[in-house]
Design a protein around this motif. Structure first.
Motif, PDB file in Angstrom:
ATOM      1  N   GLY A  91      -5.955   1.845   4.359  1.00  0.00           N
ATOM      2  CA  GLY A  91      -4.691   2.549   4.582  1.00  0.00           C
ATOM      3  C   GLY A  91      -3.573   1.597   4.961  1.00  0.00           C
ATOM      4  O   GLY A  91      -2.435   1.731   4.468  1.00  0.00           O
ATOM      5  N   ALA A  92      -3.863   0.614   5.805  1.00  0.00           N
ATOM      6  CA  ALA A  92      -2.848  -0.358   6.208  1.00  0.00           C
ATOM      7  C   ALA A  92      -2.438  -1.270   5.057  1.00  0.00           C
ATOM      8  O   ALA A  92      -1.266  -1.647   4.928  1.00  0.00           O
ATOM      9  CB  ALA A  92      -3.372  -1.188   7.380  1.00  0.00           C
ATOM     10  N   LEU A  93      -3.407  -1.617   4.191  1.00  0.00           N
ATOM     11  CA  LEU A  93      -3.092  -2.492   3.056  1.00  0.00           C
ATOM     12  C   LEU A  93      -2.060  -1.876   2.119  1.00  0.00           C
ATOM     13  O   LEU A  93      -1.334  -2.584   1.428  1.00  0.00           O
ATOM     14  CB  LEU A  93      -4.375  -2.809   2.272  1.00  0.00           C
ATOM     15  N   GLY A  94      -1.988  -0.543   2.106  1.00  0.00           N
ATOM     16  CA  GLY A  94      -0.986   0.104   1.286  1.00  0.00           C
ATOM     17  C   GLY A  94       0.424  -0.317   1.652  1.00  0.00           C
ATOM     18  O   GLY A  94       1.325  -0.331   0.802  1.00  0.00           O
ATOM     19  N   PHE A  95       0.630  -0.667   2.913  1.00  0.00           N
ATOM     20  CA  PHE A  95       1.945  -1.079   3.382  1.00  0.00           C
ATOM     21  C   PHE A  95       2.135  -2.596   3.321  1.00  0.00           C
ATOM     22  O   PHE A  95       3.252  -3.086   3.483  1.00  0.00           O
ATOM     23  CB  PHE A  95       2.153  -0.617   4.831  1.00  0.00           C
ATOM     24  N   LEU A  96       1.046  -3.342   3.110  1.00  0.00           N
ATOM     25  CA  LEU A  96       1.112  -4.792   3.178  1.00  0.00           C
ATOM     26  C   LEU A  96       1.082  -5.474   1.816  1.00  0.00           C
ATOM     27  O   LEU A  96       1.686  -6.540   1.642  1.00  0.00           O
ATOM     28  CB  LEU A  96      -0.051  -5.327   4.029  1.00  0.00           C
ATOM     29  N   LEU A  97       0.387  -4.895   0.850  1.00  0.00           N
ATOM     30  CA  LEU A  97       0.254  -5.517  -0.461  1.00  0.00           C
ATOM     31  C   LEU A  97       1.529  -5.324  -1.286  1.00  0.00           C
ATOM     32  O   LEU A  97       2.303  -4.397  -1.033  1.00  0.00           O
ATOM     33  CB  LEU A  97      -0.948  -4.935  -1.201  1.00  0.00           C
ATOM     34  N   PRO A  98       1.742  -6.160  -2.286  1.00  0.00           N
ATOM     35  CA  PRO A  98       2.972  -6.052  -3.092  1.00  0.00           C
ATOM     36  C   PRO A  98       2.946  -4.849  -4.023  1.00  0.00           C
ATOM     37  O   PRO A  98       1.917  -4.195  -4.211  1.00  0.00           O
ATOM     38  CB  PRO A  98       2.970  -7.364  -3.894  1.00  0.00           C
ATOM     39  N   ASN A  99       4.097  -4.557  -4.624  1.00  0.00           N
ATOM     40  CA  ASN A  99       4.253  -3.527  -5.661  1.00  0.00           C
ATOM     41  C   ASN A  99       3.986  -2.106  -5.185  1.00  0.00           C
ATOM     42  O   ASN A  99       3.681  -1.229  -5.981  1.00  0.00           O
ATOM     43  CB  ASN A  99       3.375  -3.854  -6.878  1.00  0.00           C
ATOM     44  N   GLU A 100       4.095  -1.888  -3.884  1.00  0.00           N
ATOM     45  CA  GLU A 100       4.057  -0.547  -3.292  1.00  0.00           C
ATOM     46  C   GLU A 100       2.910   0.324  -3.811  1.00  0.00           C
ATOM     47  O   GLU A 100       3.137   1.324  -4.488  1.00  0.00           O
ATOM     48  CB  GLU A 100       5.391   0.175  -3.545  1.00  0.00           C
ATOM     49  N   PRO A 101       1.671  -0.009  -3.500  1.00  0.00           N
ATOM     50  CA  PRO A 101       0.556   0.821  -3.966  1.00  0.00           C
ATOM     51  C   PRO A 101       0.575   2.232  -3.393  1.00  0.00           C
ATOM     52  O   PRO A 101      -0.113   3.111  -3.914  1.00  0.00           O
ATOM     53  CB  PRO A 101      -0.676   0.048  -3.489  1.00  0.00           C
ATOM     54  N   MET A 102       1.342   2.468  -2.320  1.00  0.00           N
ATOM     55  CA  MET A 102       1.461   3.830  -1.783  1.00  0.00           C
ATOM     56  C   MET A 102       2.753   4.483  -2.229  1.00  0.00           C
ATOM     57  O   MET A 102       3.110   5.567  -1.760  1.00  0.00           O
ATOM     58  CB  MET A 102       1.362   3.815  -0.257  1.00  0.00           C
ATOM     59  N   GLY A 103       3.478   3.855  -3.176  1.00  0.00           N
ATOM     60  CA  GLY A 103       4.796   4.330  -3.559  1.00  0.00           C
ATOM     61  C   GLY A 103       4.828   5.729  -4.131  1.00  0.00           C
ATOM     62  O   GLY A 103       5.797   6.473  -3.916  1.00  0.00           O
ATOM     63  N   ASP A 104       3.800   6.127  -4.871  1.00  0.00           N
ATOM     64  CA  ASP A 104       3.791   7.466  -5.459  1.00  0.00           C
ATOM     65  C   ASP A 104       3.864   8.555  -4.394  1.00  0.00           C
ATOM     66  O   ASP A 104       4.397   9.636  -4.641  1.00  0.00           O
ATOM     67  CB  ASP A 104       2.523   7.672  -6.296  1.00  0.00           C
ATOM     68  N   VAL A 105       3.320   8.271  -3.219  1.00  0.00           N
ATOM     69  CA  VAL A 105       3.267   9.286  -2.172  1.00  0.00           C
ATOM     70  C   VAL A 105       4.671   9.665  -1.712  1.00  0.00           C
ATOM     71  O   VAL A 105       5.032  10.846  -1.668  1.00  0.00           O
ATOM     72  CB  VAL A 105       2.416   8.791  -0.983  1.00  0.00           C
ATOM     73  N   TYR A 106       5.498   8.665  -1.368  1.00  0.00           N
ATOM     74  CA  TYR A 106       6.819   9.008  -0.837  1.00  0.00           C
ATOM     75  C   TYR A 106       7.901   9.071  -1.913  1.00  0.00           C
ATOM     76  O   TYR A 106       8.948   9.690  -1.707  1.00  0.00           O
ATOM     77  CB  TYR A 106       7.232   8.034   0.275  1.00  0.00           C
ATOM     78  N   ARG A 107       7.629   8.465  -3.076  1.00  0.00           N
ATOM     79  CA  ARG A 107       8.618   8.530  -4.154  1.00  0.00           C
ATOM     80  C   ARG A 107       8.455   9.779  -5.020  1.00  0.00           C
ATOM     81  O   ARG A 107       9.414  10.245  -5.638  1.00  0.00           O
ATOM     82  CB  ARG A 107       8.534   7.291  -5.037  1.00  0.00           C
ATOM     83  N   VAL A 108       7.238  10.304  -5.113  1.00  0.00           N
ATOM     84  CA  VAL A 108       6.964  11.403  -6.044  1.00  0.00           C
ATOM     85  C   VAL A 108       6.391  12.629  -5.322  1.00  0.00           C
ATOM     86  O   VAL A 108       6.939  13.726  -5.414  1.00  0.00           O
ATOM     87  CB  VAL A 108       5.989  10.942  -7.150  1.00  0.00           C
ATOM     88  N   TYR A 109       5.275  12.446  -4.599  1.00  0.00           N
ATOM     89  CA  TYR A 109       4.622  13.596  -3.972  1.00  0.00           C
ATOM     90  C   TYR A 109       5.510  14.255  -2.914  1.00  0.00           C
ATOM     91  O   TYR A 109       5.602  15.491  -2.846  1.00  0.00           O
ATOM     92  CB  TYR A 109       3.304  13.189  -3.321  1.00  0.00           C
ATOM     93  N   GLU A 110       6.155  13.447  -2.084  1.00  0.00           N
ATOM     94  CA  GLU A 110       6.997  14.015  -1.027  1.00  0.00           C
ATOM     95  C   GLU A 110       8.192  14.784  -1.597  1.00  0.00           C
ATOM     96  O   GLU A 110       8.439  15.927  -1.169  1.00  0.00           O
ATOM     97  CB  GLU A 110       7.456  12.925  -0.066  1.00  0.00           C
TER      98      GLU A 110
END
Length: 398
Positions: free
Chosen positions: A19-38
């Motif tokens: 879960g933390a790596l989602g905020f640390l790795l490049p290219n926003e691997p968690m980006g779909d959550v706040y860019r699309v799902y939210e």
């Protein structure tokens, strides 16, 4: 007791780190959550429309439910993205508790260890995508198929209405489970309820938009069929490029005969899946054992959905986890090797995205080579499972 404590400690550590790596790795691997799902889910609360009801949507209708529910933990911690990670972790915890049981079964411990290793190997994209919600439901469905076929089929059907891939497990269950009328009935009931709610909400015109919306897509850059075009773009061949499609928010490829290749992929997928199902039906009629048939056919059909597909995304690797978990529970000796190949494929996928993804969208030799190796691993896995299915021993029962 010690095995269970260690298992849960590993579970907590894996989910915290990934879960933390989602905020640390490049290219926003968690980006779909706040860019699309939210935004999709907030539109429901603000009166801005309901995806899948007031407009066509790329996902089946139940996918909106976890997006809405994530606002609850998100409100408590002040972050929708963290709320999503909490929801996924809670769902995984339920499936993990059922999987590990008392902690005394070697097969179940092995399967639990594989699942945690797979989560780490794939990285944050496996957590921060809608596919993550379908995986624990699919694991529970597989584990309960024999003892609770109705509940299992309902879970698999619900998972299919979240992300379409568990349809491979539903089809396999219909073929392999003797009480197939129960499986069919439970799956049909869930589908009727979902579609009934959509129609009642005024979404009849968009009820199957997630199916019809896929047919006109081009070749996504990570799909195995796109490898030739990706290498052409890397070599700078005229007309061979990678571009971003603003309509469906994905990177796709261009090149000669692209429209022809794209057009034949859907019927090729249907034919390949149909062939696997046909072999499974023959094996059932010849009394193949469920514990051999179900995981083999399930993985064969799932890999067909990934390999013979013009769409390809890193989170598709999660589709492989549930059926391998089941295989390790019932027959770990035969499923250790496929499990290792799945872990290798997942690890290569994490290298591709998010680590080396810039070298995919603007092709570079290392990134393209890693993606090609990943795709070859998937092809090998598919061929392996199809051959294993064809060679599956049958029993002569008078």
């Amino acid at each position: 007791m010690t095995n269970r404590v260690l298992g849960w400690a590993a579970f907590a550590l894996v989910h915290l780190v990934v879960g933390a790596l989602g905020f640390l790795l490049p290219n926003e691997p968690m980006g779909d959550v706040y860019r699309v799902y939210e935004p999709w889910s907030r539109a429901v609360f603000s009166g801005g429309g309901i995806v899948g009801v007031t407009q066509d949507w790329v996902y089946p209708h139940l996918a909106l439910l976890p997006m809405l529910v994530s606002h609850l933990p998100g409100a408590l911690v002040g972050s929708y993205t963290v709320g999503w990670a909490i929801l996924v972790t809670l769902l995984d915890a339920v499936a993990f508790a059922v999987l590990i049981g008392s902690g005394r079964s070697i097969g179940r411990r092995c399967a639990a260890g594989f699942w945690l290793a797979a989560i780490v190997a794939l990285g944050p994209v496996g957590m921060y995508r809608i596919d993550a919600v379908s995986v624990p439901l699919a694991i529970l469905g597989c584990l309960w198929l024999l003892r609770r076929p109705g509940v299992a089929a309902a879970l698999l059907a619900a998972a299919t209405w979240i992300k379409i891939w568990p349809a491979a497990l539903v089809a396999t269950a219909v073929v392999a489970v003797r009480r197939r009328s129960v499986v069919l009935g439970a799956g049909a009931l869930v589908s009727v309820v979902v579609l009934g709610v959509v129609v009642a909400a005024g979404g009849a015109d968009h009820a199957l938009g997630f199916v019809t919306g896929q047919t006109g897509r081009g070749l996504q850059v990570e799909a195995p069929v796109s490898a030739v075009y990706l290498w052409g773009a890397l070599l700078g061949l005229e007309g061979w490029t990678v571009y971003y499609d603003q309509g469906i928010l994905t990177f796709q490829v261009t090149g000669p005969l692209l429209e022809v290749v794209s057009a034949i992929m859907t019927p090729a997928l249907v034919l390949a899946a149909g062939a696997v199902v046909a072999v499974g039906v023959v094996k059932v009629r010849r009394n193949a054992a469920f514990v051999r048939l179900f995981p083999t056919m399930g993985l064969a059909l799932t890999t067909v959905l990934i390999v013979v597909n013009k769409v390809g995304s890193p989170q598709f690797q999660t589709w492989l986890f549930a059926i391998v978990v089941f295989g390790l529970v019932v027959d770990r000796r035969r499923w250790v090797a496929p499990g290792i190949l799945v872990l290798l494929s997942a690890a290569l996928t994490q290298l591709v995205y998010p680590v080396l993804y810039n070298g995919i969208v603007s092709p570079e030799i290392v990134a393209v080579a890693v993606l090609t190796l990943r795709n070859l691993a998937l092809v090998v896995l598919m061929v392996w499972m199809v051959v294993r299915l064809c060679r599956l021993p049958v029993r002569s029962i008078p």
